[in-house]
Design an enzyme around this catalytic site. Structure first.
Site, mmCIF file in Angstrom:
data_model
loop_
_atom_site.group_PDB
_atom_site.id
_atom_site.type_symbol
_atom_site.label_atom_id
_atom_site.label_comp_id
_atom_site.label_asym_id
_atom_site.label_seq_id
_atom_site.Cartn_x
_atom_site.Cartn_y
_atom_site.Cartn_z
ATOM 1 C CD GLU A 27 -3.093 -0.060 0.004
ATOM 2 O OE1 GLU A 27 -3.170 0.426 -1.147
ATOM 3 O OE2 GLU A 27 -3.676 -1.092 0.344
ATOM 4 N N GLY A 121 -16.290 5.219 -4.485
ATOM 5 C CA GLY A 121 -15.520 6.010 -3.527
ATOM 6 C C GLY A 121 -15.142 5.258 -2.266
ATOM 7 C CB ALA A 122 -15.833 2.016 -0.942
ATOM 8 C CB SER A 125 -10.312 0.499 -8.088
ATOM 9 O OG SER A 125 -9.541 1.270 -8.924
ATOM 10 C CB SER A 126 -16.066 2.599 -8.512
ATOM 11 O OG SER A 126 -15.832 3.923 -8.064
ATOM 12 C CB SER A 127 -12.232 5.910 -10.607
ATOM 13 O OG SER A 127 -11.088 5.444 -9.937
ATOM 14 C CG ASP A 171 -6.490 1.939 -8.352
ATOM 15 O OD1 ASP A 171 -5.790 1.259 -7.577
ATOM 16 O OD2 ASP A 171 -7.024 3.013 -8.026
ATOM 17 C CE1 TYR A 220 -2.256 7.929 -3.538
ATOM 18 C CE2 TYR A 220 -2.080 9.881 -4.926
ATOM 19 C CZ TYR A 220 -1.916 8.520 -4.747
ATOM 20 O OH TYR A 220 -1.405 7.753 -5.758
HETATM 21 P P1 ADP Z 1 -12.922 4.633 -6.042
HETATM 22 O O1 ADP Z 1 -12.183 4.460 -7.333
HETATM 23 O O2 ADP Z 1 -12.115 4.242 -4.864
HETATM 24 O O3 ADP Z 1 -14.272 4.008 -6.022
HETATM 25 P P2 ADP Z 1 -12.729 7.380 -6.824
HETATM 26 O O4 ADP Z 1 -12.989 8.640 -6.115
HETATM 27 O O5 ADP Z 1 -11.381 7.145 -7.400
HETATM 28 O O6 ADP Z 1 -13.158 6.195 -5.848
HETATM 29 O O7 ADP Z 1 -13.740 7.238 -8.047
HETATM 30 C C1 ADP Z 1 -15.119 7.394 -7.874
HETATM 31 C C2 ADP Z 1 -15.681 8.166 -9.044
HETATM 32 O O8 ADP Z 1 -15.725 7.315 -10.223
HETATM 33 C C3 ADP Z 1 -17.132 8.567 -8.823
HETATM 34 O O9 ADP Z 1 -17.212 9.777 -8.089
HETATM 35 C C4 ADP Z 1 -17.610 8.732 -10.262
HETATM 36 O O10 ADP Z 1 -17.162 9.958 -10.790
HETATM 37 C C5 ADP Z 1 -16.884 7.602 -10.973
HETATM 38 N N1 ADP Z 1 -17.761 6.396 -10.953
HETATM 39 C C6 ADP Z 1 -17.550 5.258 -10.277
HETATM 40 N N2 ADP Z 1 -18.572 4.383 -10.450
HETATM 41 C C7 ADP Z 1 -19.466 4.997 -11.254
HETATM 42 C C8 ADP Z 1 -20.719 4.633 -11.782
HETATM 43 N N3 ADP Z 1 -21.277 3.446 -11.514
HETATM 44 N N4 ADP Z 1 -21.348 5.541 -12.566
HETATM 45 C C9 ADP Z 1 -20.779 6.718 -12.827
HETATM 46 N N5 ADP Z 1 -19.602 7.115 -12.362
HETATM 47 C C10 ADP Z 1 -18.935 6.278 -11.572
HETATM 48 MG MG MG Z 2 -10.376 5.417 -7.897
#
Ligand code: ADP
Ligand code: MG
Length: 386
Positions: A27, A121-122, A125-127, A171, A220
């Site tokens: 990490e 945002g958890a 790595s949804s982004s 990621d 960060y």
């Molecule tokens: P993480 O990658 O840890 O989840 P980040 O802050 O890096 O958090 O990314 C989250 C961002 O990615 C969200 O605020 C949004 O802009 C985008 N995002 C993630 N999932 C979705 C989704 N299902 N639909 C639209 N945008 C998304």
């Molecule tokens: Mg991210």
């Protein structure tokens, strides 16, 4: 889930399936040329897509209930078709288009609808999952064959230079390269990588503290600059060091005298964490879950005491987990300041573990943790919609 997408975009014949990821070990080292050990997980962004005849991308996130449209010809402007700023989430896909164009590709117009069960945002790595889903969709429509590592790098560049979030390659790498039942070893300097099987009879359990990572972005950036400062000090003694990766555990004692306490602590975390990844890979290959779990626990202590990116909620989650029978190891995962812990648990105990962790967390903090058992999964792919 697929029916919902099909209904929302009946013209779509294909969808991109793009996983979130969890980091098991390593990490805050990817921006120090270090070694990381993430796994792609069985939570996905699913994006149904259909090529268009023009250069317009019309996209909808069902999760955010938000629509945005832009022209790939005008992607530099970060404006939608009406000349308004794109909503923040749309910058991720638009950034991927921008990055592809920089590399000489001509991304097509598309209609896209996405839906996801990667918590946003958890720290899972949804982004990157969104980025890789769009990259894979554009690749499919364009008929290109882009190597997975390059695809990951394109997406990282989109997030760094277009969205404006400084992140390492981990990621996007994990989302692109996931292998079922395996963790993914990556040397972020040479980009050499290797899937490493997880120990038999273990499960990965992710516990979301439900604390928003509010301070995470500023902290960060601060940690990154503290690492730069540590490197500058270390170079007084080891001028050839290009990054903290080049400082060994033995070297550290020599540089201790020439630097203040804070950069030294940050450096010590980085140097020892890289060492833990090396050892961790050997232990995984030897099917030694207990040994690997001890390294995870040590990793948490280091993130808390040396790198100072933990918070009481994450410390509580890790401490409760570490005392539940069947738990080999628990640590915060991701940037810290909220988000999740990752736990390696004996598979037969996993369900009891989930209940015990939820109960213990609620008792000690009054907060609800979302806890899920995850399977390491394959990286982004395209499949036909039936
Ligand atoms: P993480 O990658 O840890 O989840 P980040 O802050 O890096 O958090 O990314 C989250 C961002 O990615 C969200 O605020 C949004 O802009 C985008 N995002 C993630 N999932 C979705 C989704 N299902 N639909 C639209 N945008 C998304
Ligand atoms: Mg991210």
């Amino acid at each position: 889930m697929d029916e919902v997408l099909k209904e929302a975009l009946p013209t779509a014949e294909w969808m991109a399936i793009s996983p979130g990821r969890v980091n098991l070990l390593g990490e805050h080292v990817d921006y120090n040329d270090g070694l990381v050990l993430p796994a792609a997980i069985d939570r996905y962004v699913k994006a149904a897509f259909a090529a268009r005849d023009d250069e317009v991308v019309r996209m909808r996130s069902l999760d955010l209930d938000s629509f945005a449209a832009f022209s790939v010809r005008d992607v530099d402007s970060k404006l939608d078709l009406d000349g308004n700023p794109l909503p923040n989430w749309a910058l991720y896909p638009a950034g991927v288009a921008w990055s592809l164009i920089k590399e000489g590709f001509a991304p097509h117009g598309m209609d896209v609808v996405l839906r996801s069960n990667v918590p946003i945002g958890a720290g899972l790595s949804s982004s990157a999952a969104v980025e890789l889903a769009f990259a894979a969709a554009w690749q499919h429509v364009g008929g290109w064959k882009i190597e997975r590592m390059r695809l990951a790098q394109l997406c990282q560049r989109a997030e760094n230079a277009y969205v404006g979030v400084k992140c390492g390659l981990m990621d996007q790498f994990a989302c692109a390269h996931g292998v079922a039942r395996h963790a993914l070893y990556l040397d972020t300097r040479s980009l050499a990588w290797q899937p490493i099987p997880l120990p038999l009879k273990t499960a990965i359990v992710i516990a979301d503290s439900s604390v928003e990572r509010e301070l995470s972005a500023s902290a960060y950036n601060q940690r990154r600059s503290e690492c730069e400062s540590a490197l500058a000090h270390a170079r007084k003694i080891f001028p050839q060091a290009q990054s903290l990766r080049d400082v060994s555990v033995e070297d550290m004692e020599k540089v201790k005298a020439v630097m203040p306490e804070i950069p030294f602590k940050r450096m010590r975390h980085v140097v020892e964490e890289i060492e833990r990844v090396k050892q961790g890979c050997q232990l995984l290959l030897a099917d030694d879950a207990a040994g690997f779990g001890k390294l995870m626990n040590a990793g948490h202590t280091s993130l808390r005491d040396l790198y100072a990116v933990s918070i009481p909620a994450l410390d509580t989650l890790a401490a409760i987990a570490q005392n539940i029978p069947g738990c080999y190891g628990a640590r915060l995962t991701g940037a810290g300041f909220g988000g999740c812990t990752v736990n390696l648990v004996e598979s037969d105990s996993a369900e009891d573990f989930v209940e015990a962790l939820k109960d213990g967390y609620q008792r000690e903090t009054g907060m609800q943790a979302k806890v899920y058992i995850c399977k390491p999964s394959r990286g982004v792919y395209i499949k036909p919609i039936k």
